[in-house]
Design a protein around this motif. Sequence first.
Motif, PDB file in Angstrom:
ATOM      1  N   ASN A  34      -4.181   0.491  -2.273  1.00 16.05           N
ATOM      2  CA  ASN A  34      -3.903  -0.876  -1.582  1.00 16.05           C
ATOM      3  C   ASN A  34      -3.715  -2.132  -2.721  1.00 16.05           C
ATOM      4  OD1 ASN A  34      -4.455   0.293   0.779  1.00 16.05           O
ATOM      5  ND2 ASN A  34      -6.541   0.232   0.321  1.00 16.05           N
ATOM      6  N   SER A  35      -3.130  -2.993  -2.429  1.00 18.57           N
ATOM      7  CA  SER A  35      -2.904  -4.140  -3.070  1.00 18.57           C
ATOM      8  C   SER A  35      -2.387  -3.943  -4.626  1.00 18.57           C
ATOM      9  CB  SER A  35      -4.356  -4.892  -3.562  1.00 18.57           C
ATOM     10  OG  SER A  35      -4.810  -5.141  -2.420  1.00 18.57           O
ATOM     11  N   ARG A  71      -9.585  -0.439  -5.157  1.00 18.84           N
ATOM     12  CA  ARG A  71      -8.250  -0.422  -4.532  1.00 18.84           C
ATOM     13  C   ARG A  71      -7.675   0.735  -4.081  1.00 18.84           C
ATOM     14  NH1 ARG A  71      -4.077  -2.177  -7.454  1.00 18.84           N
ATOM     15  NH2 ARG A  71      -4.906  -1.903  -9.624  1.00 18.84           N
ATOM     16  N   SER A  72      -8.450   1.791  -4.206  1.00 16.49           N
ATOM     17  CA  SER A  72      -8.050   3.213  -3.700  1.00 16.49           C
ATOM     18  C   SER A  72      -8.908   3.988  -3.158  1.00 16.49           C
ATOM     19  CB  SER A  72      -7.501   4.028  -5.036  1.00 16.49           C
ATOM     20  OG  SER A  72      -8.523   4.135  -6.057  1.00 16.49           O
ATOM     21  N   GLN A  94      -5.193   6.907  -1.143  1.00 17.62           N
ATOM     22  CA  GLN A  94      -4.725   5.829  -0.560  1.00 17.62           C
ATOM     23  C   GLN A  94      -4.948   4.444  -1.630  1.00 17.62           C
ATOM     24  OE1 GLN A  94      -6.281   4.526   3.279  1.00 17.62           O
ATOM     25  NE2 GLN A  94      -5.243   2.410   3.025  1.00 17.62           N
ATOM     26  N   SER A  97       0.947  -1.173  -0.047  1.00 19.09           N
ATOM     27  CA  SER A  97       0.070  -0.031  -0.055  1.00 19.09           C
ATOM     28  C   SER A  97       0.907   1.309  -0.005  1.00 19.09           C
ATOM     29  CB  SER A  97      -0.881   0.034   1.396  1.00 19.09           C
ATOM     30  OG  SER A  97      -1.602  -1.065   1.442  1.00 19.09           O
ATOM     31  N   THR A 143       0.358   5.780   0.434  1.00 18.40           N
ATOM     32  CA  THR A 143      -0.807   6.833   0.424  1.00 18.40           C
ATOM     33  C   THR A 143       0.152   8.142  -0.234  1.00 18.40           C
ATOM     34  OG1 THR A 143      -1.834   5.928   2.336  1.00 18.40           O
ATOM     35  CG2 THR A 143      -2.062   8.406   1.725  1.00 18.40           C
TER      36      THR A 143
END
Length: 113
Positions: free
Chosen positions: A80-81, A63-64, A78, A17, A19
């Motif tokens: 992720n994955s 995913r965000s 942010q 991840s 950010t």
Amino acid sequence: QVQLVESGGGLVQAGGSLTLSCAASGSVFNMAWYRQAPGKQRELVALITRGGITTYVGPLRGRSTISRDNAKNMVYLQMNSLKPEDAAVYYCAVGQTWPPDYWGQGTQVTVSS
């Protein structure tokens, strides 16, 4: 004239991840994140209005998360994955209307497999 300063890019392993943050020098209605991978067109990732209405587009949808702090004129993304294909230069873009009027210098995101 609104100036934008992005931060938070870097190298992350696949599945990880990250950010991103963007600081605007003034208040704006729409704040968004775009990305551009080598050899590809710049594409919208996510948009958020001052009232918090969000729109997600493309492969990072799901995913965000885009968010903003109106008191600080900040917008965040942010992610992720993360996948290797998410590697790109990510740009913050803001404006009172659309398309955005102001762009940041970009922050590089690299995803290792």
